[in-house]
Write a protein that holds these residues in place. Structure first.
Motif, short mmCIF file in Angstrom:
data_model
loop_
_atom_site.label_atom_id
_atom_site.label_comp_id
_atom_site.label_asym_id
_atom_site.label_seq_id
_atom_site.Cartn_x
_atom_site.Cartn_y
_atom_site.Cartn_z
N LEU A 92 0.81 -1.22 0.00
CA LEU A 92 0.00 0.00 0.00
C LEU A 92 0.85 1.27 0.00
CD1 LEU A 92 -2.64 -1.05 2.69
CD2 LEU A 92 -2.89 -1.19 0.21
N ALA A 93 2.17 1.13 0.00
CA ALA A 93 3.07 2.26 0.20
C ALA A 93 2.95 3.31 -0.90
CB ALA A 93 4.51 1.78 0.30
N VAL A 94 2.95 2.89 -2.15
CA VAL A 94 2.87 3.85 -3.26
C VAL A 94 1.57 4.63 -3.20
CG1 VAL A 94 2.73 4.08 -5.77
CG2 VAL A 94 4.42 2.54 -4.75
N ARG A 95 0.49 3.94 -2.90
CA ARG A 95 -0.80 4.61 -2.90
C ARG A 95 -0.95 5.55 -1.71
NH1 ARG A 95 -1.40 5.19 -6.64
NH2 ARG A 95 -1.76 3.15 -7.52
N ALA A 96 -0.34 5.22 -0.57
CA ALA A 96 -0.46 6.05 0.62
C ALA A 96 0.49 7.23 0.62
CB ALA A 96 -0.21 5.20 1.88
N ALA A 97 1.38 7.31 -0.36
CA ALA A 97 2.43 8.34 -0.38
C ALA A 97 1.92 9.77 -0.25
CB ALA A 97 3.27 8.20 -1.65
N PRO A 98 0.77 10.16 -0.82
CA PRO A 98 0.31 11.56 -0.67
C PRO A 98 0.07 11.98 0.78
CG PRO A 98 -0.83 10.52 -2.51
CD PRO A 98 -0.06 9.43 -1.81
N LEU A 99 -0.07 11.02 1.68
CA LEU A 99 -0.28 11.35 3.09
C LEU A 99 1.03 11.53 3.85
CD1 LEU A 99 -3.15 8.82 3.87
CD2 LEU A 99 -3.38 11.31 3.66
N VAL A 100 2.14 11.18 3.23
CA VAL A 100 3.41 11.12 3.95
C VAL A 100 4.38 12.22 3.55
CG1 VAL A 100 5.34 9.60 4.56
CG2 VAL A 100 3.10 8.61 4.05
N GLY A 101 4.31 12.67 2.30
CA GLY A 101 5.33 13.56 1.76
C GLY A 101 5.58 14.83 2.53
N TRP A 102 4.54 15.42 3.14
CA TRP A 102 4.71 16.70 3.83
C TRP A 102 5.62 16.61 5.05
CZ3 TRP A 102 2.95 18.15 8.85
CH2 TRP A 102 2.27 17.14 9.54
N LEU A 103 5.86 15.39 5.54
CA LEU A 103 6.69 15.20 6.72
C LEU A 103 8.19 15.16 6.39
CD1 LEU A 103 4.49 12.53 8.49
CD2 LEU A 103 5.09 14.78 9.44
N HIS A 104 8.53 15.23 5.11
CA HIS A 104 9.94 15.12 4.70
C HIS A 104 10.31 16.32 3.83
CE1 HIS A 104 10.22 10.95 6.17
NE2 HIS A 104 8.98 10.83 5.72
N PRO A 105 11.46 16.99 4.10
CA PRO A 105 12.38 16.62 5.18
C PRO A 105 11.88 17.03 6.57
CG PRO A 105 13.18 18.55 4.04
CD PRO A 105 11.98 18.08 3.27
N TYR A 106 11.16 18.19 6.64
CA TYR A 106 10.62 18.60 7.93
C TYR A 106 9.59 19.68 7.69
CZ TYR A 106 10.62 19.36 12.98
OH TYR A 106 10.26 19.43 14.30
#
Length: 284
Positions: A92-106
């Motif tokens: 599910l990682a590729v599909r969930a990516a839009p929820l994660v990107g804002w946390l990187h780098p900070y």
């Protein structure tokens, strides 16, 4: 045929609770940001909190521990939750990516402070009462409630976004799954225009009502909006649909969304395998 549920059923009570939590999250978010922009941040925070389980380090009192975190520490905790999720569900990682990107780098100051306010509001509204209870968590679409609440009616209409009411989703699912008791293990269920998964959630409830396990089936679902599809991917995990899940992000009228979904699913699995090999090589 599976029988309809009582109006006071766990599913309906959990749904009402989800919308109360969604209102609190929306209030916290809109104090600093417009409802129609950057919705990946409140949805990301909500999803990460929902992914915590009684087995996590915060199990003793997650609300209290998160509530005492300084805003600059919260992104570290959120990144760790997402890291564990991706490691456990690379499919599910590729599909969930839009929820994660804002946390990187900070995240910047405004986003950190807003994420902290969302966390505090969600905890006070009873998010963990919902998500740490297995039955309640499986019976509602919290992310769908948050997404729907955050978007104004005008914005949803402009984008062509319409959410299926729970009662309608369950009624349609019961008609569609009339013979689910006789379906063989590995049978497929597909929703090419799933949104955040109202029909899938209803279908999983009906399957459990029949004494069967949703994880014994193959699930295929799709939505054209990347953020909605990301919420859908997380929901399939929260609802216990098992490992045979393929989530697409494309035009439901095109015949290529499923092919691309399978490619993305395999890409996530391959990435984790490569990361594992690199880790072994480094240690050796």
């Amino acid at each position: 045929m599976p029988q309809p549920r009582d109006p006071r059923s766990p599913a309906r009570l959990a749904s009402a609770q989800a919308y109360r939590i969604a209102d609190a999250i929306a209030d916290a978010w809109t104090q600093r940001f417009d409802t129609g922009t950057d919705l990946h941040i409140p949805l990301s925070v909500t999803a990460a909190l929902a992914l915590l389980t009684p087995a996590d380090d915060l199990r003793s009192d997650p609300g209290q521990k998160l509530g005492h975190l300084a805003p600059e520490r919260l992104p570290i905790v959120l990144r760790d939750i997402w890291r564990k999720f991706i490691a456990s569900r690379p499919d599910l990682a590729v599909r969930a990516a839009p929820l994660v990107g804002w946390l990187h780098p900070y995240p910047d100051d405004d986003h950190r402070i807003s994420a902290h306010a969302i966390t505090s509001a969600a905890v006070r509204a009873g998010l963990f009462d919902l998500t740490l209870d297995n039955e309640r968590r499986r019976n509602t679409d919290l992310l769908g409630a948050v997404r729907q609440t955050l978007r104004s009616r005008r914005a949803r209409t402009h984008r062509g976004e319409f959410f299926t009411p729970q009662d309608l989703a369950e009624a349609l699912a019961r008609i569609t799954l009339d013979d689910i008791q006789d379906a063989p293990p590995g049978a497929s269920l597909c929703d090419p225009a799933a949104g955040t998964g109202a029909m899938l959630c209803a279908a999983a409830r009906i399957i459990r009502d029949c004494g069967r396990d949703p994880a014994d089936f193959r699930w295929y679902a799709n939505d054209i909006d990347p953020l909605t599809a990301a919420c859908l991917a997380v929901n399939t995990h929260l609802w216990g649909l098992g490992r045979c899940v393929t989530i697409g992000c494309g035009d439901a009228l095109a015949d290529t969304w499923l092919e691309h979904a399978k490619i993305d699913r395999q890409a996530g699995l391959n990435a984790l395998a490569v990361a594992g090999l690199r880790s072994l090589t480094t240690r050796s």
